[in-house]
Design a protein around this motif. Sequence first.
Motif, short mmCIF file in Angstrom:
data_model
loop_
_atom_site.label_atom_id
_atom_site.label_comp_id
_atom_site.label_asym_id
_atom_site.label_seq_id
_atom_site.Cartn_x
_atom_site.Cartn_y
_atom_site.Cartn_z
N PRO A 59 0.83 -1.21 0.00
CA PRO A 59 0.00 0.00 0.00
C PRO A 59 0.86 1.25 0.00
O PRO A 59 1.87 1.33 0.68
N LYS A 60 0.46 2.21 -0.78
CA LYS A 60 1.20 3.47 -0.87
C LYS A 60 0.68 4.42 0.21
O LYS A 60 -0.53 4.49 0.45
N PRO A 61 1.58 5.14 0.88
CA PRO A 61 1.13 6.06 1.93
C PRO A 61 0.35 7.24 1.34
O PRO A 61 0.66 7.73 0.25
N VAL A 62 -0.68 7.64 2.07
CA VAL A 62 -1.50 8.78 1.64
C VAL A 62 -0.83 10.05 2.16
O VAL A 62 -0.54 10.16 3.36
N PRO A 63 -0.55 11.02 1.28
CA PRO A 63 0.11 12.24 1.75
C PRO A 63 -0.83 13.04 2.64
O PRO A 63 -2.03 13.11 2.42
N GLN A 64 -0.24 13.65 3.67
CA GLN A 64 -0.99 14.50 4.60
C GLN A 64 -1.14 15.90 4.01
O GLN A 64 -0.19 16.43 3.45
N ALA A 65 -2.31 16.49 4.16
CA ALA A 65 -2.53 17.84 3.68
C ALA A 65 -2.00 18.83 4.72
O ALA A 65 -2.18 18.62 5.93
N THR A 66 -1.30 19.86 4.27
CA THR A 66 -0.80 20.87 5.19
C THR A 66 -1.36 22.22 4.78
O THR A 66 -1.38 22.55 3.59
N PHE A 67 -1.81 22.99 5.76
CA PHE A 67 -2.32 24.32 5.53
C PHE A 67 -1.57 25.29 6.43
O PHE A 67 -1.65 25.21 7.65
N GLY A 68 -0.81 26.19 5.85
CA GLY A 68 -0.08 27.18 6.62
C GLY A 68 0.97 26.59 7.55
O GLY A 68 1.24 27.12 8.61
N GLY A 69 1.52 25.45 7.17
CA GLY A 69 2.57 24.85 7.97
C GLY A 69 2.05 23.94 9.06
O GLY A 69 2.82 23.28 9.73
N ALA A 70 0.74 23.89 9.30
CA ALA A 70 0.18 23.05 10.36
C ALA A 70 -0.42 21.79 9.73
O ALA A 70 -1.10 21.86 8.70
N ASP A 71 -0.16 20.66 10.33
CA ASP A 71 -0.73 19.40 9.83
C ASP A 71 -2.18 19.30 10.23
O ASP A 71 -2.55 19.57 11.38
N VAL A 72 -3.00 18.93 9.30
CA VAL A 72 -4.43 18.75 9.56
C VAL A 72 -4.71 17.26 9.46
O VAL A 72 -4.36 16.64 8.46
N PRO A 73 -5.32 16.67 10.48
CA PRO A 73 -5.59 15.23 10.39
C PRO A 73 -6.56 14.93 9.25
O PRO A 73 -7.49 15.67 9.00
N ALA A 74 -6.33 13.81 8.58
CA ALA A 74 -7.16 13.43 7.44
C ALA A 74 -8.46 12.83 7.86
O ALA A 74 -8.65 12.28 8.86
#
Length: 74
Positions: A59-74
């Motif tokens: 399985p390929k890892p799902v990239p995490q979305a980042t907004f303004g440098g802060a990680d947002v949980p998926a």
Amino acid sequence: MTALAMVIGMLPMALGVGEGGEQNAPLGRAVIGGLIFATVSTLFFVPVVFTILHRQDGPKPVPQATFGGADVPA
């Protein structure tokens, strides 16, 4: 199914039945041989290519979305 019907239909030609049949017999044998070879090779070639093209290493890892440098949980 259609290849089998064609092979059965070409049998009289391949056996050289009838007047002048010995002239057409090699053509009938070549057609039958080509149909059998193409059918068998397709039955092996297509699944092998499909397997090679769709092989996955895991399985390929799902990239995490980042907004303004802060990680947002998926």
